[in-house]
Write a protein that holds these residues in place. Sequence first.
Motif, mmCIF file in Angstrom:
data_model
loop_
_atom_site.group_PDB
_atom_site.id
_atom_site.type_symbol
_atom_site.label_atom_id
_atom_site.label_comp_id
_atom_site.label_asym_id
_atom_site.label_seq_id
_atom_site.Cartn_x
_atom_site.Cartn_y
_atom_site.Cartn_z
ATOM 1 N N MET A 148 0.732 -1.391 -0.056
ATOM 2 C CA MET A 148 0.168 -0.014 -0.094
ATOM 3 C C MET A 148 0.980 1.091 -0.109
ATOM 4 O O MET A 148 1.805 1.239 0.770
ATOM 5 N N LEU A 149 0.556 2.382 -0.722
ATOM 6 C CA LEU A 149 0.998 3.529 -0.614
ATOM 7 C C LEU A 149 0.239 4.680 -0.022
ATOM 8 O O LEU A 149 -0.976 4.734 -0.100
ATOM 9 N N CYS A 150 1.168 5.771 0.548
ATOM 10 C CA CYS A 150 0.394 6.766 1.168
ATOM 11 C C CYS A 150 1.425 7.954 0.751
ATOM 12 O O CYS A 150 2.542 7.668 0.319
ATOM 13 N N TYR A 151 1.055 9.215 0.995
ATOM 14 C CA TYR A 151 1.764 10.444 0.416
ATOM 15 C C TYR A 151 1.736 11.455 1.578
ATOM 16 O O TYR A 151 0.701 11.662 2.157
ATOM 17 N N ARG A 152 2.894 12.045 1.805
ATOM 18 C CA ARG A 152 2.927 13.103 2.764
ATOM 19 C C ARG A 152 3.529 14.296 2.307
ATOM 20 O O ARG A 152 4.581 14.539 1.496
ATOM 21 N N THR A 159 11.559 2.325 1.654
ATOM 22 C CA THR A 159 11.512 0.919 1.389
ATOM 23 C C THR A 159 11.345 0.289 2.829
ATOM 24 O O THR A 159 11.485 0.917 3.724
ATOM 25 N N ILE A 160 11.531 -0.957 2.870
ATOM 26 C CA ILE A 160 11.515 -2.049 3.699
ATOM 27 C C ILE A 160 12.606 -1.784 4.868
ATOM 28 O O ILE A 160 12.768 -2.127 5.976
ATOM 29 N N THR A 161 13.696 -1.379 4.153
ATOM 30 C CA THR A 161 14.743 -1.180 4.907
ATOM 31 C C THR A 161 15.195 0.220 5.179
ATOM 32 O O THR A 161 16.113 0.539 6.113
ATOM 33 N N LYS A 162 14.345 1.103 4.728
ATOM 34 C CA LYS A 162 14.421 2.476 5.346
ATOM 35 C C LYS A 162 13.005 3.028 5.931
ATOM 36 O O LYS A 162 12.233 3.904 5.165
ATOM 37 N N ILE A 163 12.873 2.642 6.900
ATOM 38 C CA ILE A 163 11.658 2.938 7.682
ATOM 39 C C ILE A 163 11.723 4.201 8.346
ATOM 40 O O ILE A 163 12.756 4.392 9.180
#
Length: 407
Positions: A1-5, A28-32
């Motif tokens: 899922m995508l969201c935007y800020r 990314t999953i490694t850059k939370i």
Amino acid sequence: MLCYRKHSLFTKKYYIFKNENEILLGETITKIKYTIKLTPQTVIDWSINQQTKQLNGFWLIWNKKQKFFLMDATTCNIFKQTLNGIVTYGKYSILYEPINSIQYSSFGYIKQLLKMKYLYSRDSYMCKTIKKSIQYTDEDFYYQFEILKQLDHSKILKFKEAYNNNKQYHFIFDYPEGGSLADLIKSKQLQFEEVQQIIKQLISTVSFIHSKGYVHRNLKPEHIFFKELNNLDTLVISEFELGCKLIDFQNKNPTCRIHGYTAPEIKQKIFNQKCDIFSCGVVLYKILTRKDLFDHESNTYDEKMMLHLINQSDIDQQYQNLLRMMLQFNPDLRATADQCLTIINQLSKRTPSFSNILDKSHIDTNSINNEIISIKLNEDLDELSENHDFIQRLPVIQINKRIEMSY
């Protein structure tokens, strides 16, 4: 899922990852960047497009500040569904349209039940609103939230989501289209098989609640519903604001007043799962007679009067025996839910009912010297029919003493 800020100079895209205990937002999953715990104490608020009335984003608290994220309507709705009943939401009024009030009561705290329409799907739901007070606090809200999460069962009114705003708490449930058991009792006299159908579902659900280490403590016809209209097989239990875990009995005393369905030992602050069985017994008496067994305005119970009402009532003998087991004033002698279920499964209809035959009899109580009369009903209905004329010619007698009957 995508969201935007949105930021002042640019808009940043975040992927949403969800595991068992957390929501993760990152490039990314490694850059939370954002990690949100999945607990009832986590509050997420939703935003809708005022023109389309569709979800368009959500708010969350991060480092004590609100952060807003945009999402398209379809993705946002899917995301919300994955969080329903797991975290707490803020404002419910932007998502639900009130239709009518179902019920209102005040037993130490103010509560209201409303029928609501969900703006996104137009499905009906029931909203229970509890006003924040000394009697009902955040601690009580989260405690009830956890109970509803744990007790996911087809015979417990389905919990959808919870809201916590400045003045009120809101619990959203599936809407029971069939109405309450209280309404059903008012509308008709239930037949033997219908009573068996209802009480079996009720006791079976109570057995499940007890097996999970919980107790309800507030069972009465107004808190028992039917999911479908004219379908007694769809019974569901609701109202767990007084429910608690067995291990929490000492510090989770009921905050509402004692009423006519409450087990007598609760007045002495004695709590165990048997108190639910007593309440179910009073509910069963109400179903059978359409009368109250105890005065709901008084917290004084008379055991002798209760036995008198059961013995002298026009209740089938099999249900009388069950009632006596469920309504023992001593909880140690009271039947368990599983014991009640065994008896209910063995119930079989016999006509004419024994109480109807007793109505045609009359005994002078002065002549029986307080003796207990035991009468065995012949199971052979054909033989009973053959002796009908003989029974009709018997002297008219009235029994005013306690009567014990067995098959």
